[in-house]
Design a protein around this motif. Sequence first.
Motif, PDB file in Angstrom:
ATOM      1  N   ARG A  72      28.680 -67.506  -0.570  1.00 26.87           N
ATOM      2  CA  ARG A  72      29.076 -66.119  -0.821  1.00 26.87           C
ATOM      3  C   ARG A  72      30.574 -65.882  -0.786  1.00 26.87           C
ATOM      4  N   ILE A  73      31.374 -66.868  -0.343  1.00 27.77           N
ATOM      5  CA  ILE A  73      32.824 -66.688  -0.361  1.00 27.77           C
ATOM      6  C   ILE A  73      33.502 -67.907  -0.958  1.00 27.77           C
ATOM      7  N   SER A  74      34.663 -67.666  -1.520  1.00 31.31           N
ATOM      8  CA  SER A  74      35.476 -68.711  -2.128  1.00 31.31           C
ATOM      9  C   SER A  74      35.801 -69.811  -1.127  1.00 31.31           C
ATOM     10  N   GLY A  75      36.011 -71.013  -1.654  1.00 31.32           N
ATOM     11  CA  GLY A  75      36.443 -72.109  -0.799  1.00 31.32           C
ATOM     12  C   GLY A  75      37.736 -71.804  -0.066  1.00 31.32           C
ATOM     13  N   LEU A  76      38.600 -70.988  -0.668  1.00 29.08           N
ATOM     14  CA  LEU A  76      39.831 -70.584   0.000  1.00 29.08           C
ATOM     15  C   LEU A  76      39.550 -69.866   1.317  1.00 29.08           C
ATOM     16  N   CYS A  77      38.407 -69.214   1.394  1.00 29.63           N
ATOM     17  CA  CYS A  77      38.077 -68.378   2.553  1.00 29.63           C
ATOM     18  C   CYS A  77      37.321 -69.135   3.636  1.00 29.63           C
ATOM     19  N   GLN A  78      37.017 -70.408   3.414  1.00 35.03           N
ATOM     20  CA  GLN A  78      36.127 -71.115   4.331  1.00 35.03           C
ATOM     21  C   GLN A  78      36.908 -72.055   5.249  1.00 35.03           C
ATOM     22  N   PRO A  79      36.903 -71.766   6.555  1.00 31.99           N
ATOM     23  CA  PRO A  79      37.521 -72.686   7.518  1.00 31.99           C
ATOM     24  C   PRO A  79      36.569 -73.823   7.856  1.00 31.99           C
ATOM     25  N   THR A  80      37.062 -74.793   8.581  1.00 33.87           N
ATOM     26  CA  THR A  80      36.220 -75.869   9.111  1.00 33.87           C
ATOM     27  C   THR A  80      35.687 -75.443  10.478  1.00 33.87           C
ATOM     28  N   TYR A  81      34.382 -75.511  10.633  1.00 38.56           N
ATOM     29  CA  TYR A  81      33.737 -75.186  11.911  1.00 38.56           C
ATOM     30  C   TYR A  81      33.879 -76.395  12.826  1.00 38.56           C
ATOM     31  N   VAL A  82      34.535 -76.204  13.979  1.00 42.57           N
ATOM     32  CA  VAL A  82      34.877 -77.335  14.845  1.00 42.57           C
ATOM     33  C   VAL A  82      34.491 -77.072  16.295  1.00 42.57           C
ATOM     34  N   LEU A  83      34.331 -78.173  17.007  1.00 42.70           N
ATOM     35  CA  LEU A  83      34.074 -78.153  18.449  1.00 42.70           C
ATOM     36  C   LEU A  83      35.093 -79.062  19.121  1.00 42.70           C
ATOM     37  N   ASP A  84      35.755 -78.552  20.160  1.00 41.53           N
ATOM     38  CA  ASP A  84      36.593 -79.396  21.008  1.00 41.53           C
ATOM     39  C   ASP A  84      35.673 -80.041  22.036  1.00 41.53           C
ATOM     40  N   ILE A  85      35.530 -81.361  21.979  1.00 42.23           N
ATOM     41  CA  ILE A  85      34.604 -82.048  22.873  1.00 42.23           C
ATOM     42  C   ILE A  85      35.086 -81.876  24.314  1.00 42.23           C
ATOM     43  N   PRO A  86      34.252 -81.370  25.208  1.00 37.95           N
ATOM     44  CA  PRO A  86      34.675 -81.152  26.591  1.00 37.95           C
ATOM     45  C   PRO A  86      35.209 -82.439  27.230  1.00 37.95           C
ATOM     46  N   GLY A  87      36.290 -82.270  27.995  1.00 42.72           N
ATOM     47  CA  GLY A  87      36.872 -83.406  28.681  1.00 42.72           C
ATOM     48  C   GLY A  87      38.092 -83.988  28.005  1.00 42.72           C
ATOM     49  N   GLY A  88      38.440 -83.468  26.811  1.00 44.36           N
ATOM     50  CA  GLY A  88      39.666 -83.925  26.171  1.00 44.36           C
ATOM     51  C   GLY A  88      39.479 -85.033  25.158  1.00 44.36           C
ATOM     52  N   TYR A  89      38.320 -85.094  24.518  1.00 46.41           N
ATOM     53  CA  TYR A  89      38.038 -86.172  23.569  1.00 46.41           C
ATOM     54  C   TYR A  89      38.331 -85.789  22.118  1.00 46.41           C
ATOM     55  N   GLY A  90      38.878 -84.619  21.918  1.00 42.35           N
ATOM     56  CA  GLY A  90      39.321 -84.243  20.586  1.00 42.35           C
ATOM     57  C   GLY A  90      38.393 -83.276  19.881  1.00 42.35           C
ATOM     58  N   LYS A  91      38.884 -82.803  18.750  1.00 46.71           N
ATOM     59  CA  LYS A  91      38.207 -81.791  17.949  1.00 46.71           C
ATOM     60  C   LYS A  91      37.434 -82.481  16.833  1.00 46.71           C
ATOM     61  N   VAL A  92      36.184 -82.057  16.607  1.00 44.18           N
ATOM     62  CA  VAL A  92      35.360 -82.654  15.560  1.00 44.18           C
ATOM     63  C   VAL A  92      34.682 -81.557  14.741  1.00 44.18           C
ATOM     64  N   PRO A  93      34.490 -81.793  13.437  1.00 46.08           N
ATOM     65  CA  PRO A  93      33.770 -80.809  12.619  1.00 46.08           C
ATOM     66  C   PRO A  93      32.286 -80.836  12.930  1.00 46.08           C
ATOM     67  N   ILE A  94      31.690 -79.660  13.002  1.00 48.61           N
ATOM     68  CA  ILE A  94      30.251 -79.567  13.294  1.00 48.61           C
ATOM     69  C   ILE A  94      29.537 -78.688  12.264  1.00 48.61           C
ATOM     70  N   SER A  95      30.142 -78.549  11.082  1.00 47.30           N
ATOM     71  CA  SER A  95      29.501 -77.773  10.018  1.00 47.30           C
ATOM     72  C   SER A  95      28.201 -78.454   9.590  1.00 47.30           C
ATOM     73  N   PRO A  96      27.230 -77.700   9.088  1.00 43.15           N
ATOM     74  CA  PRO A  96      25.990 -78.310   8.612  1.00 43.15           C
ATOM     75  C   PRO A  96      26.271 -79.166   7.389  1.00 43.15           C
ATOM     76  N   GLY A  97      25.551 -80.263   7.252  1.00 43.12           N
ATOM     77  CA  GLY A  97      25.740 -81.131   6.094  1.00 43.12           C
ATOM     78  C   GLY A  97      24.921 -80.658   4.906  1.00 43.12           C
ATOM     79  N   ALA A  98      25.494 -80.780   3.719  1.00 35.12           N
ATOM     80  CA  ALA A  98      24.784 -80.393   2.504  1.00 35.12           C
ATOM     81  C   ALA A  98      24.105 -81.582   1.856  1.00 35.12           C
ATOM     82  N   VAL A  99      24.355 -82.777   2.357  1.00 31.89           N
ATOM     83  CA  VAL A  99      23.794 -83.982   1.748  1.00 31.89           C
ATOM     84  C   VAL A  99      23.108 -84.812   2.813  1.00 31.89           C
TER      85      VAL A  99
END
Length: 350
Positions: free
Chosen positions: A296-323
Motif C-alpha cells: 500500500r505504500i511506495s518503496g521510498l516509504c518503507q523502512p527496514t523492520y529491525v531488532l537489536d539483539i539483547p546483550g549487544g549482539y547487533g541489529k538484525v532485520p526481522i521483516s517477514p519474508g516474501a519468498v
Amino acid sequence: MVRAGTLRGQDLVSAGLIEASRLEEITRVAGKFAVGLTTDVAALIDPTDPADPIAAQFVPSGAELEIAPEERADPIGDARWSPVPGIVHRHPDRVLLKPTLLCPVYCRFCFRREVVGKRPAMLDQPALERAFDYIRQRPEVWEVIVTGGDPFVLAPRRLAEIVRTLDQIAHLAVIRFHTRVPMADPRWITPALVEALAAEKAVYVVVHANHPRELTPRAKEALTRLSRAGIPLLSQTVLLRGVNDDAAVLEALFRGLVAMRVKPYYLHHADLARGTAHFRTGIAAGQRLVRALRGRISGLCQPTYVLDIPGGYGKVPISPGAVSAGGEAGGWIVEDPAGARHAYPPDPED
C-alpha cells in the motif's frame, strides 16, 4: 545546555497533562527515569484523550515502575562495547560518539533511559579528546554516529567543533547525527546549527518520529532548513503498542516523512528496557504490520523492520519474508502484496 520551555513534574499538572492526584506517582517515576517534554510536544497532546499517542510517548506513567523479568538496564549492551567514555564500538567500521546525555524530551520507552538526563550530562573536554583519539587510532572506522542523549541540544559552536574535528580524520567518510530536535523543539534548528554541520565529508541526519501528528508545520520548516543545506535526511521509528501499531498510522507517518524529504530508515522493535513492557508488541504483530504496508505504500516509504539483539549482539532485520523454498523441482514460492502465492523457477546450478 537545557532547552527553554521544558515541562517537568509539577509543570505537567499545571499544563493539565496529568491530574494532581497522580503527582506522587509521577514523582516516583521521575526518581528512576528522567522526565521532560517541550512545550511544542505538550501542545500536540489532547489531555481529554486517555489514549493520546503523543502523551503515551512522553508523559510518565506508573506502569514504568513495573519491571518485567526479561527487561534489562542496558538492553542493547552499550556498556559491553564502550572502550572509553563516550564511545560505543559494536561494529568494526563504525562507532557511536555520545558527547551529551541530555535530550529535549525524554521518551518513556527509551533504551538508554537508565543514563539519559543523569549527571554527568556532558562529556568533558579531556574525555571528548580521548574519544577523538580512539577514533583517530582506528583506520577501520569509516563512520561516526553522533548520538546521546541528543547532540542537537549542544550549542552550535560545540557542534561545529565536533564536526570540524571529525572532518579532519582522514579515514572517516561519514558523520551521522541522531536527533529528535526537529520534531520536539524545531526552533533550535537555526541557521547557526545548520552551518555547524557543514563538512567536506558526508553528513547525514537521522530524525526520530513515531506518529504523524509529530510532523507539524514547524517540524517541516526545521527539516527543510536541513535538506536545503544539502544534508540527506533519514528517520527512525519505534514500533509502540497504543501509539503506532496500526497500518494506517504507520502509512500516514511514512508518507508524511517522505513528503518532507525524509527517507524512513529503520522501524525498531521496542527494546527490553526496564519498565517498558506496556509499549512492546510481539514480533509476529510487527511482521503483520510490515506485510500490510508492503502493498500500500511506495518503496521510498518503507523502512527496514529491525531488532537489536539483547546483550549487544547487533541489529538484525526481522521483516517477514516474501519468498520461501517449496516450489516444484526445488523452486521457490513468492508471495505478492495481496497474499497470493506464485511459483518461481529453481536457482541455476553453479
